[in-house]
Write an enzyme that holds these catalytic residues in place. Structure first.
Site, PDB file in Angstrom:
ATOM      1  N   GLY A  80       0.803  -1.216   0.000  1.00  0.00           N
ATOM      2  CA  GLY A  80       0.000   0.000   0.000  1.00  0.00           C
ATOM      3  C   GLY A  80       0.831   1.259   0.000  1.00  0.00           C
ATOM      4  O   GLY A  80       0.313   2.357   0.217  1.00  0.00           O
ATOM      5  N   LYS A  81       2.121   1.131  -0.268  1.00  0.00           N
ATOM      6  CA  LYS A  81       2.994   2.306  -0.300  1.00  0.00           C
ATOM      7  C   LYS A  81       2.789   3.113  -1.575  1.00  0.00           C
ATOM      8  O   LYS A  81       2.951   4.328  -1.580  1.00  0.00           O
ATOM      9  CB  LYS A  81       4.459   1.868  -0.187  1.00  0.00           C
ATOM     10  CG  LYS A  81       4.786   1.111   1.105  1.00  0.00           C
ATOM     11  CD  LYS A  81       6.199   0.542   1.056  1.00  0.00           C
ATOM     12  CE  LYS A  81       6.516  -0.252   2.313  1.00  0.00           C
ATOM     13  NZ  LYS A  81       7.859  -0.887   2.251  1.00  0.00           N
ATOM     14  N   ILE A  82       2.463   2.419  -2.646  1.00  0.00           N
ATOM     15  CA  ILE A  82       2.222   3.054  -3.933  1.00  0.00           C
ATOM     16  C   ILE A  82       0.825   2.684  -4.395  1.00  0.00           C
ATOM     17  O   ILE A  82       0.435   1.516  -4.315  1.00  0.00           O
ATOM     18  CB  ILE A  82       3.272   2.608  -4.972  1.00  0.00           C
ATOM     19  CG1 ILE A  82       4.675   3.051  -4.534  1.00  0.00           C
ATOM     20  CG2 ILE A  82       2.947   3.178  -6.349  1.00  0.00           C
ATOM     21  CD1 ILE A  82       5.769   2.595  -5.479  1.00  0.00           C
TER      22      ILE A  82
END
Length: 315
Positions: free
Chosen positions: A282-284
């Site tokens: 979920g970082k990008i």
């Protein structure tokens, strides 16, 4: 007889060079070929341009590797000056070498096939094919001890506050430009550098407290406030993780991401980890514009930055 496969993509266009080509013209020609890391570089320029043109985007820049000794510090300073970096996260080593350059010392062209034992005898330190004499660290120590003496004893200061204090005592370079333009510089592993060592030496006879978690409040607040977010990552390591982990706890990840690395993804290290892997955390964002360019950052960073600056000024 015409060769035509409808199921294939666009045809590869052969690169045509001409005397006096600009950086952007060269990138567009490489993009026409669109193959391998040349194609990735051209896409990185497109993504970086889009990110810088997005007025709602908070622009993060991660700086790892020995980039300042290789002459890349000037590019970072210029990007800060032009407003293209809102948040900088760096290794302590790059900021150490930035300070060394800013106080008038230099890194020198060396030889990677030299006798390292002899270099040690001559008090010269080697970073691949770059030499840095011990004298630079002596002057660095003198500067640091004097600079730190302006911080009142019993002060409590964050790492970014410490770096801003150092930048305010310099005339040029990354830290100086960041301080002048009110751009925060985060360095979560500052202890892992000569800059951190100099603070430790000074604090043996003084009582300054560095709040190592204090910066977490600031960068996380900025992450939540970011309507859109873009990351330009030179290398990986601590800067990459610090940028990603703090955005990971917000409702959305990064909308833009560019990674320059020479590391392999199959060894499991963060510096080689793909940006698609970051999507699993979920970082990008799943619809983000993201690209990794494999190769030497001392080639790719100047070319990408020059091409985008040209587009912003002339397109």
């Amino acid at each position: 007889m015409e060769c035509n496969r409808d199921e294939c993509g666009d045809p590869v266009r052969q690169v045509r060079l001409s005397a006096g080509m600009t950086a952007n013209e060269l990138v567009r020609a490489i993009g026409g070929a669109g193959a391998y890391n040349g194609g990735a570089l051209a896409k990185a320029v497109d993504i970086y341009e889009k990110m810088l043109r997005d007025e709602k985007a908070t622009k993060y820049f991660g700086l790892a590797g020995a980039m300042v000794p290789a002459g890349m510090g000037g590019i970072v300073s210029e990007l800060i000056e032009k407003g293209h970096i809102d948040i900088l996260v760096s290794t302590g080593a790059n900021l150490t070498h930035d300070t060394i350059e800013a106080i008038g010392c230099h890194h020198y062209h060396g030889n990677l096939t030299c006798d390292d034992v002899r270099l040690r005898e001559e008090e010269i330190n080697r970073i691949y094919d770059i030499f840095l004499p011990d004298e630079a660290f002596i002057r660095f120590e003198e500067f640091m001890q004097d600079c730190l003496s302006d911080i009142p004893d019993k002060s409590v200061i964050t790492i970014s506050g410490l770096l801003r204090h150092i930048g305010e005592h310099l005339d040029h370079g990354i830290l100086a430009t960041a301080a002048k333009n009110d751009v925060p510089v985060f360095c979560p592993a500052v202890q892992d550098s000569m800059l951190g060592m100099q603070f430790w030496f000074y604090n043996q006879t003084h009582h300054i407290v560095v709040d190592t978690f204090g910066d977490m409040h600031d960068i996380i607040d900025r992450c939540y406030a970011a309507e859109h977010a873009g990351a330009f990552l030179v290398g990986g390591g601590v800067p990459k993780n610090f940028i990603f982990q703090n955005k990971m706890i917000t409702p959305s990840g990064f909308d833009y991401a560019i990674q320059l690395t020479g590391d392999r993804p199959d060894l499991g290290g963060l510096s080689g980890a793909t940006l698609s892997e970051a999507q699993s955390w979920g970082k990008i964002n799943e619809d983000a514009a993201a690209i990794t360019v494999y190769g030497d950052a001392t080639i790719n960073l100047p070319l990408i930055a020059a091409a985008v600056l040209e587009r912003l000024e002339h397109d």
